[in-house]
Motif scaffolding. Structure first.
Motif, PDB file in Angstrom:
ATOM      1  N   PHE A   1       0.804  -1.211   0.000  1.00 28.18           N
ATOM      2  CA  PHE A   1       0.000   0.000   0.000  1.00 28.18           C
ATOM      3  C   PHE A   1       0.841   1.268   0.000  1.00 28.18           C
ATOM      4  O   PHE A   1       0.348   2.350   0.181  1.00 28.18           O
ATOM      5  N   MET A   2       2.143   1.126  -0.221  1.00 28.09           N
ATOM      6  CA  MET A   2       2.998   2.303  -0.258  1.00 28.09           C
ATOM      7  C   MET A   2       3.765   2.271  -1.571  1.00 28.09           C
ATOM      8  O   MET A   2       4.735   1.523  -1.721  1.00 28.09           O
TER       9      MET A   2
ATOM     10  N   ASN B   1      -2.018   7.163  -4.921  1.00 25.87           N
ATOM     11  CA  ASN B   1      -1.887   7.739  -3.613  1.00 25.87           C
ATOM     12  C   ASN B   1      -0.446   7.742  -3.124  1.00 25.87           C
ATOM     13  O   ASN B   1      -0.128   7.229  -2.054  1.00 25.87           O
TER      14      ASN B   1
ATOM     15  N   ILE C   1       2.812   8.581  -1.443  1.00 25.31           N
ATOM     16  CA  ILE C   1       3.291   9.291  -0.253  1.00 25.31           C
ATOM     17  C   ILE C   1       4.796   9.093  -0.202  1.00 25.31           C
ATOM     18  O   ILE C   1       5.267   7.964  -0.210  1.00 25.31           O
ATOM     19  N   PRO C   2       5.546  10.162  -0.178  1.00 22.78           N
ATOM     20  CA  PRO C   2       7.001  10.001  -0.168  1.00 22.78           C
ATOM     21  C   PRO C   2       7.470   9.297   1.090  1.00 22.78           C
ATOM     22  O   PRO C   2       6.850   9.404   2.140  1.00 22.78           O
TER      23      PRO C   2
ATOM     24  N   ILE D   1       9.781   9.552   3.825  1.00 17.65           N
ATOM     25  CA  ILE D   1      10.532  10.701   4.304  1.00 17.65           C
ATOM     26  C   ILE D   1      11.919  10.325   4.800  1.00 17.65           C
ATOM     27  O   ILE D   1      12.841  11.144   4.769  1.00 17.65           O
ATOM     28  N   SER D   2      12.083   9.098   5.222  1.00 19.94           N
ATOM     29  CA  SER D   2      13.423   8.675   5.643  1.00 19.94           C
ATOM     30  C   SER D   2      14.379   8.721   4.465  1.00 19.94           C
ATOM     31  O   SER D   2      15.510   9.196   4.577  1.00 19.94           O
ATOM     32  N   ALA D   3      13.892   8.229   3.354  1.00 12.86           N
ATOM     33  CA  ALA D   3      14.738   8.229   2.155  1.00 12.86           C
ATOM     34  C   ALA D   3      15.068   9.655   1.752  1.00 12.86           C
ATOM     35  O   ALA D   3      16.212   9.985   1.430  1.00 12.86           O
TER      36      ALA D   3
ATOM     37  N   ASN E   1      15.101  12.326   3.632  1.00  8.18           N
ATOM     38  CA  ASN E   1      16.016  12.910   4.606  1.00  8.18           C
ATOM     39  C   ASN E   1      17.442  12.438   4.369  1.00  8.18           C
ATOM     40  O   ASN E   1      18.388  13.210   4.435  1.00  8.18           O
TER      41      ASN E   1
ATOM     42  N   SER F   1      15.572  17.204   7.522  1.00 12.59           N
ATOM     43  CA  SER F   1      14.554  16.344   8.116  1.00 12.59           C
ATOM     44  C   SER F   1      13.168  16.955   8.252  1.00 12.59           C
ATOM     45  O   SER F   1      12.209  16.252   8.517  1.00 12.59           O
TER      46      SER F   1
END
Lengths: 358, 358
Positions: free
Chosen positions: B17-18, B62, B64-65, B67-69, B71, B77
DNA sequence: CTGAAAGCGCTAACAT
DNA sequence: ATGTTAGCGCTTTCAG
């Protein structure tokens, strides 16, 4: 020419202030795997000498892991999301101004901190936006405040990891749903029975909405009235308070004018009870002599106010701590015994309610 | 055999789902760069058709980035760290129980949310631990609460990004240090002058420490006394309050016994003022008739208490918002005009201080 | 007991 | 206008 720089000797203390595993491995002439293993205590297959060398270097160069890299590699974050459906008009959009919320979030923060998790708060009026933020950070678990049934569907659709609700009520008893709440219904039920026992028959209810928690409190209130054979007119006797700064004054004007019709008002929170008392007194109406007022929460507002406010006790900090406990159990894959914890609500009799029988 | 699965057709809705940029690019038969560019609005060099195709896919799946990647790749961050040096004995380790802190953090949260940043709170008694957490998350900026001079050095040593202090005082006026605080000194100075003008000469000061903010408030208090030629005995007249749950009762016993010697007590916060009043009244000592009490903060504790507490007004929410504003300026590389903002403190005369002249 | 190497998802410099 | 590729720092599988 005195100094010769050896390209293979990296002294990070002078280059950058964040050393990496790779750099440490290089300095020590070993592989990143070994360093990583030592860091994670997987030392079954590492020689004592190596362990000591690595640990010394870690210490000396003050190694701090890059958590983004770790999260990326492991697909976990050590973040617990705390998502709140808010109302901009309440407390001027400052979510923690409400002493109840402050203490609750404080309890969550404390429990999370003690369990090695980090807290990230997401606040929005819009559930879609909440979902965005939650997914973005890939939180390991979710605490949901003030969420209604329909909203929950939207979230569950996109967020699949462990989730614990705080103070939610759902139509159907959905089996695998974990909630930590309060006996809201019983709270106002008992409180209202107490008011009735003091001889009150004309009682109003004051709130800023009638869903979720507040709806339950309203139902408990109505039930007590019903049992005493008192008729409640939802149109007239439900004092609807608009909390936005712009409407506050007018709202209280209306409510206070209306108060002649009652001998008592049950408020949905201590904050509203104390505010109402002050507004009444500013208009020359004295509590409890002219009218009685009761609250809900038992925080320092009702405790330290004079007259001290009769109210229903709850422990928001404990609520938060229990929710965290449940969530962490779920994250660790343990079975949850109690899917629905309802903390007890207890009436605190104080001085803001007059006994009309005497 | 009816269905043939084409290995090149990836329908992520059914797999995970991501969705990732790479997957979208693959489906659309283009490169990740193009997708990434569209996502970031760098569309100067992308054809309209492509833009639309990408946007449609982003929407449909849908996206969604992660965010860890992001950052990791960008070394930033979008997190602002809020670090607090706490005292476990205060408010039972629940940092947000204090209405001042609650409102302050609430203000910070609100401002950060409106500027697209995320807030992460770090609380510890130990500065070393604070530094660990701060570095770990690679926060883009730092808000520091209740930090003293020596502690600041330790932090600065390891954290080099923009930092704004809230309510800090430093020995030397360090040039490039940004602080948002309050006229604490003037606040108690004016307040104490007011007490003196009411005829009080025997005045005690109550606090749980004497560093930082509280020290400034104490100094202002002393100055007013000095100017009136009143002698203050720091040993006797400084009422030291131990706030831990275990010691609270005994602490108040001592303080209340001691109160006969004074006509007034200046407390370092509304919380303490209101608590003291309640403790006094529980012992049959009435405020302001037997003794006067003043507070500091002007939050709902002093406002809604009866008798309403004479105090010094400040706006913690504004403090938080201004601190965030300063910090974001620094992050954006803008010049800071005012390195030290001292919000005004205003005496609020209410009913807890008696006029002895009448 | 230790190391090499792939890969997590994304960005950006550099081609083409 | 679009694609190739290296690399961010870390974990982990698999080979030695």
């Amino acid at each position: 020419m005195g100094m010769v720089t050896n390209a293979f000797v990296i002294d990070v203390r002078e280059v950058s202030f964040m050393i990496t595993i790779k750099e440490i491995a290089q300095m020590l002439g070993m592989s990143t795997t070994t360093v990583s293993n030592v860091i994670h205590g997987k030392t079954k297959e590492v020689s004592q000498a190596t362990i000591e060398k690595v640990e010394a270097a870690l210490e000396e160069y003050n190694y701090i892991p890059n958590i983004s890299a770790r999260n990326l590699a492991q697909n976990e974050s050590k973040i617990i999301g705390v998502a709140m459906r808010s109302r901009k008009d309440k407390y001027d959009d400052n979510a923690l101004k409400d002493p109840f919320t402050g203490e609750l979030i404080g309890g969550i923060e404390k429990a999370l901190r003690h369990s090695g998790y980090y807290m990230m708060i997401y606040i929005s009026e819009d559930v879609e936006e909440l979902v965005q933020h939650i997914s973005l950070w890939n939180a390991d678990g979710l605490l949901l405040l003030g969420i209604l049934g329909e909203e929950w569907r939207k979230i569950k659709e996109r967020y699949k990891k462990p989730t614990v609700f705080i103070d939610s009520y759902f139509d159907k008893e959905i089996k695998d749903l974990v909630n930590v709440g309060l006996q809201d219904y019983q709270g106002t039920y008992e409180l209202t029975k107490y008011l009735i026992s003091c001889g009150h028959r004309k009682i109003a209810f004051m709130a800023d909405n009638c869903v979720g928690v507040d709806s339950e409190r309203f139902k408990g209130f109505c039930q007590a009235l019903n049992e005493a054979g008192i008729i409640f007119d939802p149109k007239k006797d439900f004092l609807y308070h608009r909390p936005s700064r712009a409407e506050r004054k007018q709202s209280y004007d209306e409510i206070c004018n209306h108060c002649n019709d009652y001998t008592a008002v049950v408020c949905v929170s201590d904050y509203y009870a104390v505010s109402l008392i002050n507004e009444l007194e500013a208009r020359g109406i004295s509590v409890p002599d002219d009218i009685s007022v009761a609250g809900f929460d038992d925080n320092y507002l009702s405790q330290k106010h004079r007259p001290a406010v009769t109210t229903v006790h709850q422990d928001p900090e404990l609520k938060g701590e229990l929710a965290v406990k449940q969530l962490i159990k779920m994250i660790k894959g343990k079975r949850i015994k109690e899917h629905s914890i309802m903390l007890p609500a207890e009436v605190m009799v104080r001085d803001s309610v007059k006994n009309l029988n005497k």
